[in-house]
Write an enzyme that holds these catalytic residues in place. Structure first.
Site, PDB file in Angstrom:
ATOM      1  N   HIS A  69     -43.007  47.566 -40.016  1.00 64.00           N
ATOM      2  CA  HIS A  69     -42.066  46.412 -40.121  1.00 64.00           C
ATOM      3  C   HIS A  69     -42.781  45.143 -40.193  1.00 64.00           C
ATOM      4  O   HIS A  69     -43.923  44.831 -39.716  1.00 64.00           O
ATOM      5  CB  HIS A  69     -41.201  46.721 -38.935  1.00 64.00           C
ATOM      6  CG  HIS A  69     -40.154  48.067 -38.842  1.00 64.00           C
ATOM      7  ND1 HIS A  69     -39.027  48.191 -39.171  1.00 64.00           N
ATOM      8  CD2 HIS A  69     -40.650  49.370 -38.618  1.00 64.00           C
ATOM      9  CE1 HIS A  69     -38.520  49.176 -38.885  1.00 64.00           C
ATOM     10  NE2 HIS A  69     -39.525  50.128 -38.688  1.00 64.00           N
ATOM     11  N   SER A 106     -52.428  55.640 -38.045  1.00 67.06           N
ATOM     12  CA  SER A 106     -53.655  55.185 -38.294  1.00 67.06           C
ATOM     13  C   SER A 106     -53.621  53.772 -37.572  1.00 67.06           C
ATOM     14  O   SER A 106     -53.362  53.642 -36.583  1.00 67.06           O
ATOM     15  CB  SER A 106     -54.000  54.737 -39.853  1.00 67.06           C
ATOM     16  OG  SER A 106     -55.212  54.262 -40.262  1.00 67.06           O
ATOM     17  N   ASP A 111     -45.240  50.324 -33.249  1.00 68.81           N
ATOM     18  CA  ASP A 111     -45.573  50.917 -31.799  1.00 68.81           C
ATOM     19  C   ASP A 111     -47.080  51.087 -31.881  1.00 68.81           C
ATOM     20  O   ASP A 111     -47.587  51.648 -33.040  1.00 68.81           O
ATOM     21  CB  ASP A 111     -44.782  52.099 -31.601  1.00 68.81           C
ATOM     22  CG  ASP A 111     -43.327  51.979 -31.258  1.00 68.81           C
ATOM     23  OD1 ASP A 111     -42.960  50.918 -31.187  1.00 68.81           O
ATOM     24  OD2 ASP A 111     -42.665  52.911 -30.938  1.00 68.81           O
TER      25      ASP A 111
END
Length: 282
Positions: free
Chosen positions: A145, A248, A88
């Site tokens: 992921h 980050s 995200d």
């Protein structure tokens, strides 16, 4: 005030000490104090706890447990795409690598070789290739992921600075993503090699991968490399590969002619884990 002027205080701040202190606080189990910190964070950044596997704030013993919280099943379905978005966040930049030069922001580029820690052989595989840089804000889900199936070949921890990685800093600090501390992971995929870089930042207490655990600390100040040629580590598309303990940026590298990005993707566009990122090219 220009972006360059705005980031000057960061050159003066004791970023390493601040990061170590933040890591200590985030890892502490402070009971009601921890829950108060988490509750305030959720309000300030409008974190959607309904998406979390555990929406009860008081169930998290430390801020790190909250920050690296899992999503509930089905919260991020995977698109039918050769490559899916690994996090995200919001797109910082994406496009073609011009020889060895990656675009950071207006007026700023950095080299692929610098990004991967000076490994000329690794960098050469991505000359003229493709890149995508995605910024994770404090409110985002902070596990990373896999965008596609991959077999891990090497992991490199590169020491560096700890500047913030928000958009203003990207515009104001030359070579930001090749200056900050980072963890470089190179995979073999069905369409060739791929690099996924976890970029550290101010108060990012540590970065971790599922096969290694916490990579930093320690921070010995030298490049560390782990090779996995004789130790098969395979991660499937959509599976977790790592996480930030405080947030980050990730940078993805692909060789020339291997991917075509989703035409809807553009700088500053919000993205979500699992959405279509790119299709493979023969």
């Amino acid at each position: 005030m220009s972006d360059r002027q705005a980031v000057w205080p960061q050159y003066l701040l004791p970023k390493g000490a601040l990061t170590r202190f933040a890591g200590w606080v985030a890892g502490g189990r402070w009971g009601g104090i921890t829950h108060a910190i988490v509750r305030r964070f959720v309000r300030k950044y409008q974190v959607n706890m309904a998406e979390a596997a555990q929406p009860d704030i008081t169930a998290y013993a430390s801020f790190n447990e909250f920050f690296t919280r899992a999503l509930r099943p089905g919260a991020r379905p995977l698109a039918e795409s050769d490559y899916v978005c690994p996090v995200d966040g919001a797109i910082s930049q994406l496009g073609a690598i011009e020889g060895d030069r990656i675009f950071q922001a207006k007026g700023h580029h950095y080299s692929t070789r610098a990004l991967v820690g000076g490994d000329a052989e690794m960098a050469a595989r991505y000359e003229g290739g493709h890149f995508a840089t995605i910024y994770l804000s404090p409110r985002d889900y902070h596990r990373i992921h896999m965008p596609c199936d991959g077999r891990l070949r090497r992991m490199v921890h590169v020491p560096g600075e700890l500047f913030s990685v928000n958009p203003a800093t990207a515009r104001g600090v030359p070579g930001l993503f090749a200056r900050n501390e980072r963890v470089v992971c190179e995979f073999d995929t069905p369409r060739g090699p791929m690099v996924l870089v976890l970029v550290g930042a101010t108060i990012v207490g540590s970065m971790a991968t599922v096969w290694h655990g916490v990579v930093n600390p320690p921070r010995p100040g030298t490049v560390r490399t782990w090779r996995y040629d004789d130790t098969p580590v395979t991660v499937r598309k959509g599976d977790e590969m790592g996480r930030f303990l405080l947030g980050s940026t990730v940078v993805l590298l692909f060789p020339r002619g291997t991917v075509a990005f989703n035409p809807q993707w553009a700088a500053e566009r919000p993205v979500r884990l699992g959405e279509a990122m790119a299709q493979g090219q023969s």
